[in-house]
Design a protein around this motif. Structure first.
Motif, mmCIF file in Angstrom:
data_model
loop_
_atom_site.group_PDB
_atom_site.id
_atom_site.type_symbol
_atom_site.label_atom_id
_atom_site.label_comp_id
_atom_site.label_asym_id
_atom_site.label_seq_id
_atom_site.Cartn_x
_atom_site.Cartn_y
_atom_site.Cartn_z
ATOM 1 N N PRO A 1 4.375 3.476 -6.649
ATOM 2 C CA PRO A 1 4.595 4.590 -5.710
ATOM 3 C C PRO A 1 3.540 4.647 -4.615
ATOM 4 O O PRO A 1 3.847 5.011 -3.466
ATOM 5 N N ARG A 2 2.296 4.275 -4.933
ATOM 6 C CA ARG A 2 1.227 4.322 -3.940
ATOM 7 C C ARG A 2 1.339 3.188 -2.920
ATOM 8 O O ARG A 2 0.876 3.328 -1.791
ATOM 9 N N ILE A 3 1.957 2.084 -3.296
ATOM 10 C CA ILE A 3 2.264 1.029 -2.328
ATOM 11 C C ILE A 3 3.313 1.530 -1.338
ATOM 12 O O ILE A 3 3.175 1.377 -0.124
ATOM 13 N N LEU A 4 4.370 2.143 -1.871
ATOM 14 C CA LEU A 4 5.467 2.603 -1.016
ATOM 15 C C LEU A 4 5.016 3.690 -0.048
ATOM 16 O O LEU A 4 5.419 3.700 1.116
ATOM 17 N N SER A 5 4.189 4.608 -0.518
ATOM 18 C CA SER A 5 3.744 5.725 0.322
ATOM 19 C C SER A 5 2.597 5.354 1.243
ATOM 20 O O SER A 5 2.243 6.126 2.131
ATOM 21 N N ALA A 6 2.004 4.168 1.020
ATOM 22 C CA ALA A 6 0.818 3.712 1.764
ATOM 23 C C ALA A 6 -0.415 4.552 1.439
ATOM 24 O O ALA A 6 -1.385 4.548 2.192
ATOM 25 N N ASP A 7 -0.392 5.252 0.306
ATOM 26 C CA ASP A 7 -1.621 5.893 -0.160
ATOM 27 C C ASP A 7 -2.665 4.827 -0.481
ATOM 28 O O ASP A 7 -3.864 5.056 -0.331
ATOM 29 N N ASP A 8 -2.205 3.672 -0.963
ATOM 30 C CA ASP A 8 -3.063 2.502 -1.119
ATOM 31 C C ASP A 8 -2.607 1.438 -0.128
ATOM 32 O O ASP A 8 -1.409 1.148 -0.028
ATOM 33 N N ALA B 1 1.856 -5.959 0.660
ATOM 34 C CA ALA B 1 1.943 -5.358 -0.667
ATOM 35 C C ALA B 1 3.395 -5.102 -1.048
ATOM 36 O O ALA B 1 3.785 -5.289 -2.205
ATOM 37 N N ILE B 2 4.215 -4.669 -0.093
ATOM 38 C CA ILE B 2 5.626 -4.425 -0.370
ATOM 39 C C ILE B 2 6.343 -5.720 -0.729
ATOM 40 O O ILE B 2 7.137 -5.777 -1.671
ATOM 41 N N ASN B 3 6.039 -6.781 0.008
ATOM 42 C CA ASN B 3 6.777 -8.025 -0.161
ATOM 43 C C ASN B 3 6.184 -8.980 -1.183
ATOM 44 O O ASN B 3 6.899 -9.851 -1.685
ATOM 45 N N GLN B 4 4.906 -8.831 -1.506
ATOM 46 C CA GLN B 4 4.258 -9.788 -2.410
ATOM 47 C C GLN B 4 3.728 -9.121 -3.679
ATOM 48 O O GLN B 4 4.107 -9.492 -4.786
ATOM 49 N N LEU B 5 2.834 -8.149 -3.509
ATOM 50 C CA LEU B 5 2.205 -7.552 -4.681
ATOM 51 C C LEU B 5 3.192 -6.705 -5.475
ATOM 52 O O LEU B 5 3.225 -6.783 -6.726
ATOM 53 N N GLY B 6 3.989 -5.891 -4.794
ATOM 54 C CA GLY B 6 4.932 -5.033 -5.500
ATOM 55 C C GLY B 6 5.841 -5.810 -6.432
ATOM 56 O O GLY B 6 5.928 -5.490 -7.637
ATOM 57 N N PRO B 7 6.551 -6.837 -5.941
ATOM 58 C CA PRO B 7 7.400 -7.618 -6.848
ATOM 59 C C PRO B 7 6.618 -8.278 -7.983
ATOM 60 O O PRO B 7 7.147 -8.436 -9.086
ATOM 61 N N THR B 8 5.351 -8.651 -7.720
ATOM 62 C CA THR B 8 4.539 -9.256 -8.773
ATOM 63 C C THR B 8 4.205 -8.231 -9.848
ATOM 64 O O THR B 8 4.231 -8.536 -11.051
ATOM 65 N N ILE B 9 3.880 -6.997 -9.448
ATOM 66 C CA ILE B 9 3.614 -5.937 -10.424
ATOM 67 C C ILE B 9 4.881 -5.609 -11.208
ATOM 68 O O ILE B 9 4.837 -5.390 -12.426
ATOM 69 N N ILE B 10 6.021 -5.574 -10.520
ATOM 70 C CA ILE B 10 7.291 -5.324 -11.208
ATOM 71 C C ILE B 10 7.521 -6.381 -12.284
ATOM 72 O O ILE B 10 7.947 -6.086 -13.399
ATOM 73 N N GLN B 11 7.208 -7.627 -11.965
ATOM 74 C CA GLN B 11 7.459 -8.736 -12.883
ATOM 75 C C GLN B 11 6.437 -8.807 -14.016
ATOM 76 O O GLN B 11 6.785 -9.064 -15.170
ATOM 77 N N TRP B 12 5.148 -8.569 -13.696
ATOM 78 C CA TRP B 12 4.079 -8.853 -14.646
ATOM 79 C C TRP B 12 3.330 -7.609 -15.136
ATOM 80 O O TRP B 12 2.586 -7.692 -16.118
ATOM 81 N N GLY B 13 3.478 -6.471 -14.471
ATOM 82 C CA GLY B 13 2.652 -5.316 -14.779
ATOM 83 C C GLY B 13 3.043 -4.588 -16.048
ATOM 84 O O GLY B 13 4.169 -4.706 -16.550
ATOM 85 N N GLY C 1 14.046 6.017 2.152
ATOM 86 C CA GLY C 1 14.463 5.078 1.117
ATOM 87 C C GLY C 1 14.627 3.665 1.618
ATOM 88 O O GLY C 1 15.381 2.873 1.037
ATOM 89 N N LEU C 2 13.878 3.316 2.684
ATOM 90 C CA LEU C 2 14.035 2.003 3.308
ATOM 91 C C LEU C 2 12.747 1.182 3.313
ATOM 92 O O LEU C 2 12.687 0.136 3.945
ATOM 93 N N ALA C 3 11.725 1.628 2.599
ATOM 94 C CA ALA C 3 10.444 0.902 2.634
ATOM 95 C C ALA C 3 10.512 -0.412 1.883
ATOM 96 O O ALA C 3 9.871 -1.392 2.280
ATOM 97 N N ALA C 4 11.262 -0.458 0.787
ATOM 98 C CA ALA C 4 11.317 -1.671 -0.040
ATOM 99 C C ALA C 4 12.722 -1.782 -0.627
ATOM 100 O O ALA C 4 12.924 -1.605 -1.822
#
Length: 397
Positions: free
Chosen positions: A120-127, A98-110, A58-61
């Protein structure tokens, strides 16, 4: 658990969080994770494994909202996490940007579908993601981008070129900008797209750098088809979305982690006999430099914490992001330069050379940091933003 000085007072919740992070690092940072064997592929696999371990704990992001897999961490807890990661010399996760830039952008705009699929795929590094913003004729002037995307049914057909694309050689996905309305003003008619790098018509070509590595890449789009459902934010309003990403990039929580780690290395080098002095930190010239660096690192930690707090509230970083970026890049260069001074002639030797300082990492850091004042917007661009948006000075004619 150690009671490290973070420069702020800790609540009971903060101390519990500190103990949790320290316990995790003590158990998780095994010899396998710290290994340097296996070359580039081995390093990437360890980064992926490390991110998965962070994710499971629970420490990735931690700054992400809890509903999206984060911890809604307070600014103080983000400071604690960065300081502990730096002190332990922990590696970076493979999906850092992706954790620091894309993830917050998806949270805001997605859309809800985009959030539920990508986060979830950003956090797990599946992508693993890379960023495709800069182009050969559109670096600092990003609004001059020429990559175009035309609508064809439920897809966009993309043609153009990106350059200086970090991680594209091992990423499987890319977030990028393309012009979808060529008749609009330069900052209008741009869309923010998410694409699979395995898409037909997308080609990645590595660029060899001054360090000898191929960390950057060119990415070519030749009638590549990207689903319209992969547009992030409103069609033709990608400039607004990109400003969010650039704000998160310029603040960069992970940047403070890296810089704190670099400061720790410099302190260790300064405490030993070095090319500048045999007196270590008792030498005033050496001590003055270290103290200045430490003060700047602390300022950067505080700026980053404030931006993280804004991000948790769903607010994009403002012009303070440019302050953070300017300080980060110039501090990065200054510390790399001072490391070379401390190492002396041995600091100029590359990896693999007998007697190379820090196994050649001093030389590599010095060369790599030549580009620090260019990436994520040049220092000149950041000074313009600060002048206009923070100081209220008139725009350049």
């Amino acid at each position: 658990m150690s009671d490290r000085d973070y420069g702020v007072s800790l609540s009971a919740a903060d101390r519990a969080f500190r103990d949790e992070v320290q316990a995790f690092l003590a158990s998780a940072l095994t010899s396998e994770i710290r290994s340097t064997r296996g070359g580039e592929m081995g390093r990437l696999e360890r980064m992926r494994l490390w991110q998965n371990m962070l994710h499971q704990a629970g420490l990735a992001a931690i700054s992400w909202p809890t509903e999206f897999g984060g911890r809604s961490a307070t600014p103080v807890q983000q400071l604690i996490f960065n300081a502990e990661m730096a002190a332990a010399r922990a590696p970076e996760p493979i999906n850092r940007s992706a954790i620091n830039q894309l993830g917050p952008t998806i949270i805001q705009w997605g859309t809800d579908d985009q959030r539920s699929h990508y986060l979830p795929r950003i956090l797990s590094a599946d992508d693993v993601w890379c960023q495709g913003f800069s182009e050969p004729d559109a670096g600092s002037d990003l609004a001059a981008l020429k990559t175009k995307a035309t609508i064809d049914g439920d897809h966009l057909v993309v043609t153009g070129q990106k350059v200086w694309t970090s991680k594209a050689q091992y990423a499987n996905r890319i977030y990028f900008l393309a012009r979808t309305d060529p008749q609009a003003e330069p900052r209008d008619g741009i869309s923010y797209l998410l694409a699979d790098l395995a898409t037909d018509g997308i080609e990645v070509r590595p660029i060899r750098q001054i360090t000898g590595d191929a960390e950057f890449n060119e990415v070519f789009f030749d009638d590549a088809r990207v689903p319209l459902a992969n547009v992030l934010g409103p069609l033709n309003e990608g400039w607004r979305v990109a400003k969010s990403t650039l704000g998160y990039e310029r603040v960069g929580q992970s940047r403070t982690h890296r810089i704190e780690r670099r400061l720790g290395i410099l302190v260790a080098m300064a405490q030993e006999p070095n090319a500048l002095s045999d007196s270590g930190l008792h030498d005033q010239y050496v001590a003055d430099h270290i103290v200045r660096f430490a003060a700047q690192v602390e300022a950067l930690r505080q700026i980053a914490a404030q931006a993280t707090a804004a991000g948790v509230r769903g607010v994009s970083p403002g012009p303070e992001a440019s302050v953070a970026k300017l300080l980060t890049s110039e501090l990065d260069q200054a510390m790399a330069n001072f490391g070379l001074d401390l190492a002396g002639p041995a600091g100029t030797l590359e990896r693999g050379s007998p007697g190379a300082a820090k196994k050649g990492n001093v030389a590599k850091s010095y060369l790599l940091m030549r580009a620090a004042t260019f990436g994520a917007g040049t220092s000149e661009i950041q000074r313009n933003v600060i002048a206009e948006r923070l100081l209220g000075l008139p725009r350049d004619p």
